[in-house]
Write a protein that holds these residues in place. Structure first.
Motif, PDB file in Angstrom:
ATOM      1  N   GLY A 276       0.797  -1.214   0.000  1.00 54.93           N
ATOM      2  CA  GLY A 276       0.000   0.000   0.000  1.00 54.93           C
ATOM      3  C   GLY A 276       0.830   1.263   0.000  1.00 54.93           C
ATOM      4  N   SER A 277       1.877   1.313   0.815  1.00 52.80           N
ATOM      5  CA  SER A 277       2.714   2.515   0.865  1.00 52.80           C
ATOM      6  C   SER A 277       3.484   2.699  -0.430  1.00 52.80           C
ATOM      7  CB  SER A 277       3.678   2.450   2.051  1.00 52.80           C
ATOM      8  OG  SER A 277       4.553   1.344   1.939  1.00 52.80           O
ATOM      9  N   ASN A 278       3.968   1.611  -1.004  1.00 51.50           N
ATOM     10  CA  ASN A 278       4.625   1.720  -2.309  1.00 51.50           C
ATOM     11  C   ASN A 278       3.652   2.250  -3.358  1.00 51.50           C
ATOM     12  OD1 ASN A 278       7.577   0.631  -2.832  1.00 51.50           O
ATOM     13  ND2 ASN A 278       6.738  -0.612  -1.167  1.00 51.50           N
ATOM     14  N   PHE A 279       2.390   1.797  -3.284  1.00 54.38           N
ATOM     15  CA  PHE A 279       1.398   2.275  -4.243  1.00 54.38           C
ATOM     16  C   PHE A 279       1.139   3.768  -4.063  1.00 54.38           C
ATOM     17  CE2 PHE A 279      -2.930   3.327  -5.491  1.00 54.38           C
ATOM     18  CZ  PHE A 279      -2.921   2.914  -6.814  1.00 54.38           C
ATOM     19  N   VAL A 280       0.978   4.224  -2.825  1.00 57.71           N
ATOM     20  CA  VAL A 280       0.733   5.647  -2.569  1.00 57.71           C
ATOM     21  C   VAL A 280       1.893   6.492  -3.088  1.00 57.71           C
ATOM     22  CG1 VAL A 280       0.512   7.374  -0.741  1.00 57.71           C
ATOM     23  CG2 VAL A 280      -0.823   5.260  -0.629  1.00 57.71           C
ATOM     24  N   LEU A 281       3.111   6.083  -2.779  1.00 54.50           N
ATOM     25  CA  LEU A 281       4.278   6.825  -3.252  1.00 54.50           C
ATOM     26  C   LEU A 281       4.339   6.846  -4.782  1.00 54.50           C
ATOM     27  CD1 LEU A 281       6.872   5.407  -0.689  1.00 54.50           C
ATOM     28  CD2 LEU A 281       6.085   7.788  -0.801  1.00 54.50           C
ATOM     29  N   ASP A 282       4.064   5.699  -5.377  1.00 63.64           N
ATOM     30  CA  ASP A 282       4.097   5.577  -6.828  1.00 63.64           C
ATOM     31  C   ASP A 282       2.989   6.416  -7.472  1.00 63.64           C
ATOM     32  OD1 ASP A 282       5.275   3.931  -9.149  1.00 63.64           O
ATOM     33  OD2 ASP A 282       3.130   3.563  -9.373  1.00 63.64           O
TER      34      ASP A 282
END
Length: 352
Positions: A12-18
């Protein structure tokens, strides 16, 4: 604006950053901040007005009603889940509560919000549920990879709880017309991975001079998907996926656990050699296999490629090198997440 649930966890955090790196659309990020949720991962977004973080639970109907009516997202991407098989074996109730009951409550909150939208917004709205290949069970060595038509045969409390959540999402589409999409991904790896999972655990134990624990004979096979590739697949499914459909997301990288560990050791030998000149592979230790350990997972991602034009950008060789280098460059992050509680957990599961 979109709403991301579980956006302080690994994927989820990787998705938000991306998402915020690739566009200007704002993100409301809801996370319960359990042991695997880490706001340090999102520190670069601290002053970003496009990122609104809310500490909360998807099962809190009152909170969800306020959040949805206030921010009025055009889509919900649901990452919120308990996700570690070992933890599910020792404490299955949390997995039922979050993955089954939590998903049910989230679907009901979403349905109430969606029903009240103007028709044009109602038509455009999407609920994207992120799931796992583990719902399909296990494969023999020569079986074809899992495709979307495989029947569900979950073998752990974790995979059973995710299978249940998938069924709920499907039912809310067919019964109530909720515009849903589901993705089932293979094993993710990459930056910000909580170090209870194989790859970050091995990297950190190797650097600390600790044993590198291998379950059983180490010949369990997994398909490995670089997390940034997964993020791009989710964006594509959200953009163009057919309502009610499931899309498998894989990296086309089948590796045994032992091969993965040896690859990490070889990279560390190159990038951060041991002071005594020996190889990191000397730290490999075999431990008792876990109960019900699935032998092989493999994903057939051709539907996603043929229908939506997506395929992974990274090979395992390029992705694992980037991952090892990230952990070498970001040891402050790992120090923050490897608390005393985490050390007690690894000792319990892999031996002192």
């Amino acid at each position: 604006m979109i709403l991301v649930t579980g956006g302080a966890g690994f994927i989820g955090s990787n998705f938000v950053l991306d998402w915020l790196a690739n566009g200007n659309e704002a993100v409301v990020n809801l996370d319960k901040l359990t042991y695997a949720g880490n706001l340090d991962t999102l520190s670069s977004l601290k002053d970003n007005p496009k990122h609104i973080f809310i500490h909360g639970d998807i099962g809190d109907r009152e909170l969800m009603a306020r959040l949805l009516s206030t921010h009025r997202p055009r889509a919900i991407i649901n990452f919120a889940a308990e996700s570690h098989v070992d933890r599910s074996i020792h404490g299955p109730s949390d997995f039922i509560q979050t993955n089954v009951v939590g998903t049910f409550n989230l679907l009901e909150s979403t349905r109430a919000y969606w029903n009240d939208l103007p028709e044009v917004d109602k038509t455009a709205f999407r609920f994207l549920h992120i799931s796992t290949d583990e719902v399909y069970g296990t494969l023999d060595a020569h079986d074809a990879p899992f495709c979307e038509s495989n029947r569900y045969e979950p073998n752990s409390p974790y995979s059973a709880s995710k299978a249940a959540s998938d069924h709920l999402v499907r039912a809310w589409h067919h019964t109530y017309g909720l515009p849903v999409l589901t993705t089932n991904c293979s094993n993710n790896y990459g930056p910000y991975h909580f170090p209870e999972k194989l790859i970050p655990l091995v990297i950190l134990n190797a650097l600390a001079g600790k044993p590198l624990p291998i379950y059983g004979d180490g010949q369990q096979v997994r398909d490995w998907l670089f997390v940034k590739d997964h993020c791009s697949a989710i964006r594509r499914v959200l953009e163009a996926g057919q309502l009610g459909e499931t899309y498998n997301v894989g990296g086309w990288n089948e590796k045994t656990n032992l091969d993965v560990v040896h690859t990490i050791c070889t990279l560390l030998d190159e990038l951060r050699p041991r002071a005594d000149g020996k190889g990191y592979a000397e730290q490999i230790t075999y431990v008792t296999d876990r109960p019900g350990h699935d032998r092989r997972y493999a994903i057939d991602a051709r539907k996603l490629e043929h229908h939506l034009g997506w395929k992974p950008a990274e090979t395992f060789e390029t992705g694992i090198r980037k991952t090892v280098q990230w952990y070498l460059d970001n040891q402050d992050w790992t120090h923050h997440v490897t608390s005393g509680q985490y050390r007690e957990w690894t000792a319990k599961h892999y031996g002192a």
